[in-house]
Design an enzyme around this catalytic site. Structure first.
Site, PDB file in Angstrom:
ATOM      1  N   TRP A 210       2.994  14.154 -29.775  1.00  0.00           N
ATOM      2  CA  TRP A 210       1.534  14.303 -29.856  1.00  0.00           C
ATOM      3  C   TRP A 210       1.128  15.735 -30.153  1.00  0.00           C
ATOM      4  O   TRP A 210       0.192  15.978 -30.925  1.00  0.00           O
ATOM      5  CB  TRP A 210       0.885  13.771 -28.587  1.00  0.00           C
ATOM      6  CG  TRP A 210       1.065  12.290 -28.479  1.00  0.00           C
ATOM      7  CD1 TRP A 210       1.842  11.605 -27.600  1.00  0.00           C
ATOM      8  CD2 TRP A 210       0.492  11.298 -29.347  1.00  0.00           C
ATOM      9  NE1 TRP A 210       1.793  10.257 -27.861  1.00  0.00           N
ATOM     10  CE2 TRP A 210       0.972  10.033 -28.921  1.00  0.00           C
ATOM     11  CE3 TRP A 210      -0.358  11.357 -30.443  1.00  0.00           C
ATOM     12  CZ2 TRP A 210       0.606   8.851 -29.553  1.00  0.00           C
ATOM     13  CZ3 TRP A 210      -0.728  10.171 -31.072  1.00  0.00           C
ATOM     14  CH2 TRP A 210      -0.240   8.937 -30.629  1.00  0.00           C
TER      15      TRP A 210
ATOM     16  N   ASP B 284      -4.617  18.734 -24.341  1.00  0.00           N
ATOM     17  CA  ASP B 284      -4.696  17.288 -24.576  1.00  0.00           C
ATOM     18  C   ASP B 284      -4.132  16.596 -23.344  1.00  0.00           C
ATOM     19  O   ASP B 284      -2.921  16.465 -23.193  1.00  0.00           O
ATOM     20  CB  ASP B 284      -3.898  16.930 -25.828  1.00  0.00           C
ATOM     21  CG  ASP B 284      -3.802  15.424 -26.054  1.00  0.00           C
ATOM     22  OD1 ASP B 284      -4.411  14.655 -25.285  1.00  0.00           O
ATOM     23  OD2 ASP B 284      -3.100  15.017 -27.004  1.00  0.00           O
TER      24      ASP B 284
ATOM     25  N   LYS C  58      -5.594   5.464 -21.121  1.00  0.00           N
ATOM     26  CA  LYS C  58      -4.454   5.536 -20.220  1.00  0.00           C
ATOM     27  C   LYS C  58      -4.903   5.622 -18.756  1.00  0.00           C
ATOM     28  O   LYS C  58      -4.586   4.758 -17.964  1.00  0.00           O
ATOM     29  CB  LYS C  58      -3.568   6.724 -20.606  1.00  0.00           C
ATOM     30  CG  LYS C  58      -3.080   6.618 -22.060  1.00  0.00           C
ATOM     31  CD  LYS C  58      -2.319   7.828 -22.502  1.00  0.00           C
ATOM     32  CE  LYS C  58      -2.037   7.816 -23.993  1.00  0.00           C
ATOM     33  NZ  LYS C  58      -1.160   6.737 -24.453  1.00  0.00           N
TER      34      LYS C  58
END
Length: 364
Positions: free
Chosen positions: A102, A175, A199
């Site tokens: 990511w 992030d 999530k």
């Protein structure tokens, strides 16, 4: 019907109590006679929901008054672009720490928008002996100046998490899509925190952005209005129609967190869950984890069967036992158990019991 435990990395399971409440309110929310999905986002009822959700999140995370809380579109990938366009301007440079898939994707987006000459990277993962270990250099020794430093404290694909606070001379942008509210953090150490909701917050399609007011004074690049943090602040996250149902579910998750002891209580349970699973993986030679102990993710536990010819049997038998979505990311293989806030300790115990029985059955 026997219990099903969902270990999906995202979209991930939501707290069962939240889902039950959403089910009960689906056709008639707040005595309005309509679903929250059918209600104007500018109605006084939805505005009250929005205000309460922000207040609850601020309380849960102890967000200082000089930070704005935004409910935005686009998921984490949308914020990859928004961060660049909101803060780099024509003459800015940024430093990206890379510890997995990511953070690498964030770099790709930054280069596409700002140009390779505006984006510097540091790979902070050492994979000697096939064990991933994070090592962060002394950033105060870096001679170049940057508008911000970007990193991803929890990488879901490889199961790598950075627990230490990063000491940076530049504003830190994090992030936190996969570990937000999993443990307590000091928000004041960050310039901006963003998280895709799917999530630990709610369903996909919503992003949470927590941004220090000071950063909004940095020069921008041209961008779409709906990704402009300044416009989002000005219009209370309603410059255009927000994802109202996702916002509603996020608001219910925040209430659930408060009702269950807040982030401190979540952190305690999350530690118990992770320790239970990792201890079992380490207890024999049938399974293995390939991350240094100090960097093992508490949210995404990756593991491998030493005999990978048993992978398909493991997935089929675990699914039959009510343990779903355990297949590892396609780029790394193996298995992955995502154990976000909504996953109970009982669910992890059920997984460990299955893994033990599977190993006993197939041990050579």
């Amino acid at each position: 019907m026997s219990a099903t435990y969902n270990f999906c990395a995202g979209p991930a399971m939501l707290p069962p109590a939240v889902m039950q409440k959403a089910k009960a309110e689906l056709l008639d929310w707040n005595d309005q006679g309509v679903s929250v999905m059918e209600l104007s986002h500018r109605s006084k009822e939805f505005i009250a929901l929005a205000d309460q959700s922000e207040a609850d999140l601020r309380e849960l995370m102890s967000i200082p008054d000089d930070y704005h809380v935004l409910f935005m579109h686009g998921g984490g990938r949308g914020q990859f672009a928004a961060v660049v366009n909101n803060f780099l301007g024509e003459n800015g440079r940024a430093l990206y720490l890379v510890d997995g898939s990511w953070s690498s994707s964030a770099v790709d987006e930054a280069i596409k928008l700002a140009g390779e000459d505006k984006v510097d990277t540091l790979n902070i993962v050492d994979k000697s002996n096939e064990i991933s270990k994070v090592s962060i250099p002394n950033l105060h020794e870096v001679k170049q100046d940057y508008r911000y430093l970007h990193y991803c404290p929890n990488e879901t694909v490889d199961g790598i998490e950075i627990f230490d606070e990063i000491d940076s001379p530049w504003p830190i942008i994090a992030d936190m899509s996969s570990n937000i509210m999993s443990r307590e953090i000091d928000v004041s150490r960050y310039g901006l925190i963003y998280a895709g909701a799917q999530k630990n917050i709610g369903p996909s399609g919503l992003s949470i952005v927590i941004v220090k007011d000071e950063l909004l004074k940095l020069p921008q690049l041209p961008q779409a209005s709906i990704m402009d943090y300044r416009l989002a602040v000005k219009h209370d996250s309603m410059f255009n129609t927000p994802p109202t149902f996702a916002w509603y579910l996020a608001a219910e998750v925040f209430k659930w967190l408060k009702d269950n002891g807040g982030i401190a209580a979540m952190a305690k349970t999350n530690t118990q869950k992770a320790e239970l699973l990792y201890s079992f993986i380490d207890s024999g030679d049938f399974y293995e984890n390939r991350v240094a102990v100090e960097n093992r993710s508490q949210m995404n536990v990756t593991f491998y069967l030493k005999d990978e010819s048993l992978n398909e049997a493991f997935l089929a038998e675990s699914k039959a036992a009510g343990l779903v979505a355990l297949k590892g990311h396609r780029s790394v293989g193996g298995m992955r158990a995502s154990i976000y806030n909504a996953m109970s300790l009982e669910g992890v115990a059920a997984l460990v019991e299955f893994m033990k029985k599977f190993a006993d059955k197939h041990q050579s």
